[in-house]
Design an enzyme around this catalytic site. Sequence first.
Site, PDB file in Angstrom:
ATOM      1  N   GLU A 165       0.842  -1.200   0.000  1.00  0.00           N
ATOM      2  CA  GLU A 165       0.000   0.000   0.000  1.00  0.00           C
ATOM      3  C   GLU A 165       0.873   1.245   0.000  1.00  0.00           C
ATOM      4  O   GLU A 165       1.642   1.472   0.934  1.00  0.00           O
ATOM      5  CB  GLU A 165      -0.917   0.010   1.221  1.00  0.00           C
ATOM      6  CG  GLU A 165      -1.769   1.266   1.343  1.00  0.00           C
ATOM      7  CD  GLU A 165      -2.525   1.358   2.658  1.00  0.00           C
ATOM      8  OE1 GLU A 165      -2.835   2.492   3.078  1.00  0.00           O
ATOM      9  OE2 GLU A 165      -2.793   0.307   3.277  1.00  0.00           O
ATOM     10  N   LYS A 220     -10.956  -2.089   6.655  1.00  0.00           N
ATOM     11  CA  LYS A 220      -9.764  -1.655   7.377  1.00  0.00           C
ATOM     12  C   LYS A 220     -10.214  -1.152   8.751  1.00  0.00           C
ATOM     13  O   LYS A 220     -11.139  -0.335   8.842  1.00  0.00           O
ATOM     14  CB  LYS A 220      -9.081  -0.535   6.601  1.00  0.00           C
ATOM     15  CG  LYS A 220      -7.942   0.162   7.347  1.00  0.00           C
ATOM     16  CD  LYS A 220      -7.318   1.225   6.461  1.00  0.00           C
ATOM     17  CE  LYS A 220      -6.213   1.980   7.181  1.00  0.00           C
ATOM     18  NZ  LYS A 220      -5.480   2.895   6.280  1.00  0.00           N
ATOM     19  N   ARG A 226       0.119  10.470   0.522  1.00  0.00           N
ATOM     20  CA  ARG A 226       0.481  11.496   1.504  1.00  0.00           C
ATOM     21  C   ARG A 226       1.645  12.367   1.041  1.00  0.00           C
ATOM     22  O   ARG A 226       2.079  13.261   1.774  1.00  0.00           O
ATOM     23  CB  ARG A 226       0.845  10.844   2.846  1.00  0.00           C
ATOM     24  CG  ARG A 226      -0.286  10.020   3.437  1.00  0.00           C
ATOM     25  CD  ARG A 226       0.087   9.445   4.776  1.00  0.00           C
ATOM     26  NE  ARG A 226      -0.866   8.425   5.214  1.00  0.00           N
ATOM     27  CZ  ARG A 226      -0.765   7.730   6.329  1.00  0.00           C
ATOM     28  NH1 ARG A 226       0.252   7.961   7.160  1.00  0.00           N
ATOM     29  NH2 ARG A 226      -1.661   6.806   6.634  1.00  0.00           N
TER      30      ARG A 226
END
Length: 212
Positions: free
Chosen positions: A45, A133, A49
């Site tokens: 993943e 998640k 950001r």
Amino acid sequence: MADKTAELRAILKLQPVVPVLVIDDLEAAVPLARALVAGGLKAIEITLRTPVALAAIRAVAERVEGAVVGAGTVLTRSDYKDCEDAGAQFVVSPGTTLELLQAARKSKVPMLPGAATASEVMSLREEGYSVMKFFPAEQAGGAAYLKSLSSPLAGTLFCPTGGITLAKAKDYLALPNVICVGGSWVAPTEMVEAGDWSGIEQLAREASALAD
């Protein structure tokens, strides 16, 4: 929806730990991903950001054999589309909005939606989601909290992420409602900056061994 759920489950079952990466240097993306894959962590993943995140996803998707690259910190419809265009094979969100649910319905790329409370889990179940998640895992109650959801919300699987270490991962992976965990400890910032790919490969091997 069933096909995308099956695809997501297959990805998350590749390994006990999904590396959660924040990539600042685009040049590090490919060697980092190669080290993780060599260590047994194929599903990766890359979070949105940093300014180079989408380029990193594209580079890993195109150049790292064996990698199954996903996009994390997906917050908007445009994020979703950008990640799909970059070659992401799964999408991860820290929470869930109607906009993201709509984007997920229209996309062929499966989404791992974020949830932290029983109500959020129930709302996602109504939308057809059975794999989620759990974020932020440690701050939201940890393994004990997640264990308490296993009976009333049976049939739901989680990938806990947030504050998890190698030692803590074992507690989560022992739970019946955990399919894998997400963690950043397999790619420490100082090792990435130093280009210590062999060291990262070893960390990945240790994480991969949690499946044994």
